[in-house]
Every structure is written in C-alpha cells, then in structure tokens.
Design a protein around this motif. Structure first.
Motif, PDB file in Angstrom:
ATOM      1  N   ARG A  34      29.510  12.498   4.303  1.00 11.96           N
ATOM      2  CA  ARG A  34      29.958  11.413   5.106  1.00 11.96           C
ATOM      3  C   ARG A  34      28.760  11.291   6.219  1.00 11.96           C
ATOM      4  O   ARG A  34      28.320  10.184   6.614  1.00 11.96           O
ATOM      5  N   LYS A  35      28.100  12.673   6.721  1.00  8.08           N
ATOM      6  CA  LYS A  35      27.273  12.460   7.836  1.00  8.08           C
ATOM      7  C   LYS A  35      25.780  11.976   7.335  1.00  8.08           C
ATOM      8  O   LYS A  35      25.133  11.155   8.226  1.00  8.08           O
ATOM      9  N   VAL A  36      25.567  12.212   5.823  1.00  6.56           N
ATOM     10  CA  VAL A  36      24.469  11.778   5.539  1.00  6.56           C
ATOM     11  C   VAL A  36      24.378  10.274   5.443  1.00  6.56           C
ATOM     12  O   VAL A  36      23.417   9.510   5.757  1.00  6.56           O
ATOM     13  N   LYS A  37      25.679   9.825   4.757  1.00  3.68           N
ATOM     14  CA  LYS A  37      25.751   8.319   4.671  1.00  3.68           C
ATOM     15  C   LYS A  37      25.781   7.702   6.073  1.00  3.68           C
ATOM     16  O   LYS A  37      25.004   6.547   5.952  1.00  3.68           O
ATOM     17  N   ARG A  38      26.316   8.371   7.034  1.00  6.01           N
ATOM     18  CA  ARG A  38      26.356   7.545   8.426  1.00  6.01           C
ATOM     19  C   ARG A  38      25.001   7.450   8.892  1.00  6.01           C
ATOM     20  O   ARG A  38      24.494   6.530   9.311  1.00  6.01           O
ATOM     21  N   THR A  39      24.377   8.537   8.832  1.00  3.20           N
ATOM     22  CA  THR A  39      22.798   8.473   9.370  1.00  3.20           C
ATOM     23  C   THR A  39      21.826   7.643   8.575  1.00  3.20           C
ATOM     24  O   THR A  39      21.100   6.711   9.104  1.00  3.20           O
ATOM     25  N   MET A  40      22.081   7.494   7.216  1.00  4.08           N
ATOM     26  CA  MET A  40      21.330   6.416   6.365  1.00  4.08           C
ATOM     27  C   MET A  40      21.707   5.015   6.823  1.00  4.08           C
ATOM     28  O   MET A  40      20.747   4.367   6.976  1.00  4.08           O
ATOM     29  N   ARG A  41      22.884   4.703   7.087  1.00  5.95           N
ATOM     30  CA  ARG A  41      23.325   3.532   7.437  1.00  5.95           C
ATOM     31  C   ARG A  41      22.584   3.297   8.947  1.00  5.95           C
ATOM     32  O   ARG A  41      22.220   2.102   9.195  1.00  5.95           O
ATOM     33  N   LYS A  42      22.870   4.180   9.740  1.00  2.79           N
ATOM     34  CA  LYS A  42      22.404   4.058  11.185  1.00  2.79           C
ATOM     35  C   LYS A  42      20.911   3.573  11.679  1.00  2.79           C
ATOM     36  O   LYS A  42      20.708   2.789  12.148  1.00  2.79           O
ATOM     37  N   TYR A  43      20.259   4.313  10.540  1.00  2.85           N
ATOM     38  CA  TYR A  43      18.816   4.188  10.594  1.00  2.85           C
ATOM     39  C   TYR A  43      18.340   3.289   9.683  1.00  2.85           C
ATOM     40  O   TYR A  43      17.160   3.147   9.477  1.00  2.85           O
ATOM     41  N   ILE A  52      12.849   5.748  -4.498  1.00  2.39           N
ATOM     42  CA  ILE A  52      13.023   6.868  -3.554  1.00  2.39           C
ATOM     43  C   ILE A  52      12.455   8.108  -4.237  1.00  2.39           C
ATOM     44  O   ILE A  52      12.842   8.494  -5.294  1.00  2.39           O
ATOM     45  N   ALA A  53      11.460   8.449  -3.480  1.00  2.00           N
ATOM     46  CA  ALA A  53      11.048  10.121  -4.094  1.00  2.00           C
ATOM     47  C   ALA A  53      11.359  11.174  -3.155  1.00  2.00           C
ATOM     48  O   ALA A  53      11.505  11.046  -1.828  1.00  2.00           O
ATOM     49  N   VAL A  54      11.855  12.132  -3.786  1.00  2.00           N
ATOM     50  CA  VAL A  54      12.197  13.429  -2.807  1.00  2.00           C
ATOM     51  C   VAL A  54      11.162  14.457  -3.416  1.00  2.00           C
ATOM     52  O   VAL A  54      11.210  14.855  -4.273  1.00  2.00           O
ATOM     53  N   ALA A  55      10.598  15.122  -1.987  1.00  2.00           N
ATOM     54  CA  ALA A  55       9.741  16.138  -2.445  1.00  2.00           C
ATOM     55  C   ALA A  55      10.498  17.556  -2.248  1.00  2.00           C
ATOM     56  O   ALA A  55      11.215  17.683  -1.402  1.00  2.00           O
ATOM     57  N   VAL A  56      10.850  18.122  -3.381  1.00  2.00           N
ATOM     58  CA  VAL A  56      11.732  19.267  -3.341  1.00  2.00           C
ATOM     59  C   VAL A  56      10.973  20.546  -3.373  1.00  2.00           C
ATOM     60  O   VAL A  56       9.916  20.962  -4.243  1.00  2.00           O
ATOM     61  N   SER A  57      11.162  21.409  -2.427  1.00  2.00           N
ATOM     62  CA  SER A  57      10.526  22.713  -2.207  1.00  2.00           C
ATOM     63  C   SER A  57      11.232  23.686  -2.858  1.00  2.00           C
ATOM     64  O   SER A  57      10.603  24.562  -3.027  1.00  2.00           O
ATOM     65  N   GLY A  58      12.503  23.621  -3.337  1.00  2.00           N
ATOM     66  CA  GLY A  58      13.219  24.442  -3.955  1.00  2.00           C
ATOM     67  C   GLY A  58      14.288  25.118  -2.786  1.00  2.00           C
ATOM     68  O   GLY A  58      15.226  25.801  -3.420  1.00  2.00           O
ATOM     69  N   GLY A  59      14.034  24.819  -1.606  1.00  2.00           N
ATOM     70  CA  GLY A  59      15.088  25.350  -0.749  1.00  2.00           C
ATOM     71  C   GLY A  59      16.386  24.658  -0.729  1.00  2.00           C
ATOM     72  O   GLY A  59      16.470  23.525  -1.260  1.00  2.00           O
ATOM     73  N   SER A  62      16.081  20.449   0.656  1.00  2.00           N
ATOM     74  CA  SER A  62      15.513  19.474  -0.295  1.00  2.00           C
ATOM     75  C   SER A  62      16.457  19.300  -1.412  1.00  2.00           C
ATOM     76  O   SER A  62      16.507  18.194  -2.016  1.00  2.00           O
ATOM     77  N   THR A  63      16.886  20.471  -1.917  1.00  2.00           N
ATOM     78  CA  THR A  63      17.847  20.675  -2.962  1.00  2.00           C
ATOM     79  C   THR A  63      19.348  19.675  -2.808  1.00  2.00           C
ATOM     80  O   THR A  63      19.569  18.887  -3.632  1.00  2.00           O
ATOM     81  N   VAL A  64      19.730  19.880  -1.481  1.00  2.00           N
ATOM     82  CA  VAL A  64      21.006  19.327  -1.066  1.00  2.00           C
ATOM     83  C   VAL A  64      20.471  17.672  -1.016  1.00  2.00           C
ATOM     84  O   VAL A  64      21.437  16.909  -1.445  1.00  2.00           O
ATOM     85  N   LEU A  65      19.546  17.345  -0.464  1.00  2.00           N
ATOM     86  CA  LEU A  65      19.153  16.095  -0.205  1.00  2.00           C
ATOM     87  C   LEU A  65      18.872  15.232  -1.390  1.00  2.00           C
ATOM     88  O   LEU A  65      19.405  14.146  -1.645  1.00  2.00           O
ATOM     89  N   LEU A  66      18.140  15.899  -2.244  1.00  2.00           N
ATOM     90  CA  LEU A  66      18.076  15.246  -3.868  1.00  2.00           C
ATOM     91  C   LEU A  66      19.387  15.114  -4.480  1.00  2.00           C
ATOM     92  O   LEU A  66      19.554  14.259  -4.947  1.00  2.00           O
ATOM     93  N   TYR A  67      20.090  16.152  -4.304  1.00  2.00           N
ATOM     94  CA  TYR A  67      21.650  15.910  -4.965  1.00  2.00           C
ATOM     95  C   TYR A  67      22.371  14.855  -4.299  1.00  2.00           C
ATOM     96  O   TYR A  67      22.867  13.960  -5.155  1.00  2.00           O
ATOM     97  N   LEU A  68      22.407  14.705  -3.210  1.00  2.00           N
ATOM     98  CA  LEU A  68      23.228  13.566  -2.463  1.00  2.00           C
ATOM     99  C   LEU A  68      22.663  12.148  -2.565  1.00  2.00           C
ATOM    100  O   LEU A  68      23.306  11.404  -2.784  1.00  2.00           O
ATOM    101  N   LEU A  69      21.348  12.018  -2.482  1.00  2.00           N
ATOM    102  CA  LEU A  69      20.754  10.918  -2.759  1.00  2.00           C
ATOM    103  C   LEU A  69      21.040  10.474  -4.172  1.00  2.00           C
ATOM    104  O   LEU A  69      21.346   9.528  -4.424  1.00  2.00           O
ATOM    105  N   ASN A  70      21.022  11.370  -5.195  1.00  2.00           N
ATOM    106  CA  ASN A  70      21.389  10.841  -6.457  1.00  2.00           C
ATOM    107  C   ASN A  70      22.829  10.738  -6.664  1.00  2.00           C
ATOM    108  O   ASN A  70      23.079   9.583  -7.411  1.00  2.00           O
ATOM    109  N   GLU A  71      23.768  11.204  -5.843  1.00  2.00           N
ATOM    110  CA  GLU A  71      25.140  10.946  -5.875  1.00  2.00           C
ATOM    111  C   GLU A  71      25.451   9.501  -5.115  1.00  2.00           C
ATOM    112  O   GLU A  71      26.263   8.834  -5.430  1.00  2.00           O
TER     113      GLU A  71
END
Ligand SMILES: [Zn+2]
Length: 72
Positions: A34-43, A52-59, A62-71
């Motif tokens: 919910r917070k990720v969606k709110r921030t994406m809308r706000k900005y 969208i490209a996601v640079a994934v370090s494996g941490g 970035s892993t959560v970011l990739l997962y959530l953007l996909n969702e």
C-alpha cells in the motif's frame, strides 16, 4: 512470549515503531504494498505503457522492489 498482529490474531513478525503496530506476515506485506502504491501515485513515478527496468543487487530492497513492481 508470542505477540499477535493488531489487525488479526496471527503471530506478529514485526513491530512498526512509528505506527505502534504489531503485524503478521500478511498484514506487513499489505502495508508495504500500500505504501509503495501510494508513493508511486504521489510522485507519478510510472505512466501508462512505461517500460521499467530494475537493477537487482540481490539484496532485500531491490528484490522486494522487483517483486512489487511485477505484482502492481
Ligand atoms: Zn495480521
């Protein structure tokens, strides 16, 4: 001592100091999404048909970011 989630009766896995809430895995994940969606809308971070490209370090970040953007 088992602490229960403030939104259901499941076992809490995290305490959010800023909100004072104990959350289970399900409600913590919902809160983060919910917070990720709110921030994406706000900005206006993503527009229709954007690629969208996601640079994934494996941490975890970035892993959560990739997962959530996909969702989303
Ligand atoms: Zn819960």
């Amino acid at each position: 001592m088992v602490t229960t989630c403030n939104k259901c009766k499941a076992q809490a896995i995290i305490f959010q100091r800023y909100s004072g809430m104990h959350l289970c895995e399900k409600h913590f994940a919902e809160d983060v999404e919910r917070k990720v969606k709110r921030t994406m809308r706000k900005y206006s971070m993503v527009k229709k048909n954007d690629r969208i490209a996601v640079a994934v370090s494996g941490g975890k970040d970035s892993t959560v970011l990739l997962y959530l953007l996909n969702e989303i």
